[in-house]
Scaffold this active site. Structure first.
Site, PDB file in Angstrom:
ATOM      1  N   ASP A 120      -0.914  14.512   2.193  1.00 59.75           N
ATOM      2  CA  ASP A 120      -0.533  14.328   0.795  1.00 59.75           C
ATOM      3  C   ASP A 120      -1.517  15.080  -0.080  1.00 59.75           C
ATOM      4  O   ASP A 120      -2.728  14.921   0.055  1.00 59.75           O
ATOM      5  CB  ASP A 120      -0.570  12.845   0.411  1.00 59.75           C
ATOM      6  CG  ASP A 120       0.551  12.051   1.053  1.00 59.75           C
ATOM      7  OD1 ASP A 120       1.550  12.680   1.462  1.00 59.75           O
ATOM      8  OD2 ASP A 120       0.434  10.819   1.152  1.00 59.75           O
ATOM      9  N   ASP A 172       2.427   8.079 -15.614  1.00 58.26           N
ATOM     10  CA  ASP A 172       2.659   7.041 -14.602  1.00 58.26           C
ATOM     11  C   ASP A 172       3.624   7.494 -13.512  1.00 58.26           C
ATOM     12  O   ASP A 172       3.896   6.768 -12.574  1.00 58.26           O
ATOM     13  CB  ASP A 172       3.266   5.777 -15.247  1.00 58.26           C
ATOM     14  CG  ASP A 172       2.237   5.063 -16.102  1.00 58.26           C
ATOM     15  OD1 ASP A 172       1.043   5.375 -15.966  1.00 58.26           O
ATOM     16  OD2 ASP A 172       2.647   4.204 -16.905  1.00 58.26           O
ATOM     17  N   ASN A 173       4.181   8.679 -13.665  1.00 55.28           N
ATOM     18  CA  ASN A 173       5.198   9.149 -12.723  1.00 55.28           C
ATOM     19  C   ASN A 173       4.610  10.069 -11.668  1.00 55.28           C
ATOM     20  O   ASN A 173       3.614  10.749 -11.903  1.00 55.28           O
ATOM     21  CB  ASN A 173       6.297   9.907 -13.465  1.00 55.28           C
ATOM     22  CG  ASN A 173       7.044   9.011 -14.423  1.00 55.28           C
ATOM     23  OD1 ASN A 173       7.329   7.863 -14.106  1.00 55.28           O
ATOM     24  ND2 ASN A 173       7.351   9.521 -15.603  1.00 55.28           N
ATOM     25  N   GLN A 229       2.742  -6.532 -14.590  1.00 54.96           N
ATOM     26  CA  GLN A 229       3.340  -5.179 -14.576  1.00 54.96           C
ATOM     27  C   GLN A 229       2.323  -4.098 -14.961  1.00 54.96           C
ATOM     28  O   GLN A 229       2.380  -2.977 -14.472  1.00 54.96           O
ATOM     29  CB  GLN A 229       4.540  -5.104 -15.529  1.00 54.96           C
ATOM     30  CG  GLN A 229       5.770  -5.867 -15.057  1.00 54.96           C
ATOM     31  CD  GLN A 229       6.272  -5.424 -13.669  1.00 54.96           C
ATOM     32  OE1 GLN A 229       6.168  -6.150 -12.686  1.00 54.96           O
ATOM     33  NE2 GLN A 229       6.785  -4.216 -13.587  1.00 54.96           N
ATOM     34  N   ASP A 260       5.276   1.072   3.050  1.00 54.29           N
ATOM     35  CA  ASP A 260       4.427   1.413   4.199  1.00 54.29           C
ATOM     36  C   ASP A 260       3.296   0.400   4.331  1.00 54.29           C
ATOM     37  O   ASP A 260       2.934  -0.005   5.438  1.00 54.29           O
ATOM     38  CB  ASP A 260       3.797   2.807   4.019  1.00 54.29           C
ATOM     39  CG  ASP A 260       4.832   3.925   4.040  1.00 54.29           C
ATOM     40  OD1 ASP A 260       5.951   3.693   4.536  1.00 54.29           O
ATOM     41  OD2 ASP A 260       4.511   5.039   3.564  1.00 54.29           O
TER      42      ASP A 260
END
Length: 344
Positions: A17, A129-130, A288, A299
């Site tokens: 990653d 946040d994406n 949240q 995972d």
């Protein structure tokens, strides 16, 4: 029961990653949506070169199965190398990073190395946040049963294990490897666990999936994957408890163990078959605002679950450990974790 070396066996797609913060222009340039998961196409080739040139790039050993066994090892802490991992990488810099990261996580990784394809990568393009994920399987797609799994030294590691876990994603790579491991587990009355992984697996790889299903002792999935699976098998229900029950009752080779089906539903209760009943297990409450990144939560849940499973704990305890691990992961970027779990 204390865990011992090579007790947990995982096999899957090892991906490095590569995460970096990018701007909207970067997403637009490569036609990416802010929150998405796609497989890389030709037009994304340059993306990987470009993202590495960014100022702050973070590298993490990734890939669904590898993430889960890494989390299981983290939850267990000692001894090291409780988890074995097989997958295919390239003989390159990214492959070297994967090896280092696996070592740091104390996972006993035995990669099949080849020169045809570079190590698989997953670019995580973060905007606020994406995160938009672009996976390039490359080498991960080149795993060969006869070149790796069948070798005596490797097969011995498979035989040492008591619990086996493979994410459904690997059905697109080497179904014959999955079957060999699944049959071994079934013959020896050990535990074979599989994950539905993504709706496209049930839709487009239903045949290999259903060939493995008779050997599955524990099946994982989330609510979307469960619904797609039910549709593909003509269950004619969208009630998740009903789907779990019908899935539990699919044909099974090893009748000494009843199949366990575990479906997570994000912040909603986890659904699991306990004997003849279907039970709901509430997840840990979280504000949240504390959620940083839900990618890797599934995972992590499996990793926590497996850590309790190898220590022969009850199903309820496995689910509790899974909920704990997922709760830790969603507070952090990527599938990363603090030094030690704070779990009792």
């Amino acid at each position: 029961f204390p865990a011992h070396e090579n007790m947990l066996f995982g096999m899957g797609n090892p991906l490095l990653d590569i995460s970096a913060v990018v701007d909207k222009d970067f997403l637009d340039k490569f036609g990416l949506k802010p929150n998405d998961q796609i497989l890389a196409e030709d037009k994304h080739k340059a993306l990987f070169d470009e993202i590495v040139k960014r100022t702050k790039v973070e590298y993490h050993a990734g890939g669904s199965t590898q993430n889960s066994v890494k989390i299981a090892q983290w939850m267990i802490q000692e001894p090291h190398k409780v988890a074995t991992f097989f997958g295919c990488i390239g003989s390159d810099r990214f492959g070297e990073i994967l090896k280092t990261k696996a070592e740091e996580a104390h996972v006993d990784a035995h990669y099949y190395e080849q020169n045809e394809e570079p190590t698989g990568t997953c670019a995580a393009c973060i905007t606020g946040d994406n995160r938009s994920l672009v996976a390039n399987l490359a080498a991960a797609n080149c795993y060969k049963k006869e070149k790796h799994l069948d070798l005596d030294s490797n097969w011995e590691l498979v035989e040492k294990a008591k619990v086996y876990y493979i994410a459904g994603f690997f059905l697109t790579v080497s179904p014959e490897s999955i079957l060999k491991v699944a049959k071994h587990a079934s013959d020896k009355n050990k535990l074979f666990c599989l994950n539905l992984s993504a709706p496209f697996i049930s839709q487009f790889f239903k045949e290999p999936l259903m060939k493995v299903m008779p050997y599955v002792d524990i099946l994982f999935g989330n609510e979307t994957e469960a619904a797609t699976f039910a549709k593909e098998l003509g269950f004619e229900t969208d009630d998740i408890a009903e789907i779990a029950k019908k899935t539990q009752n699919l044909p099974k080779v090893n009748t000494k163990r009843q199949r366990v089906v575990v479906f997570t539903q994000g912040k909603d209760d986890t659904v699991a078959t306990v004997g003849e009943r279907v039970t709901m297990f509430p997840v840990v409450d979280i504000d949240q605002n504390d959620i940083v990144d839900t990618n890797g939560a599934g995972d992590a849940f499996v990793g926590g679950f497996l850590s309790a499973l190898v220590q022969e704990q009850a199903l309820e305890e496995c689910i509790r450990a899974g909920h704990y691990a997922a709760n830790v992961i969603i507070r952090r970027v990527g599938c990363t974790f603090p030094d030690k779990p704070d779990y009792h």
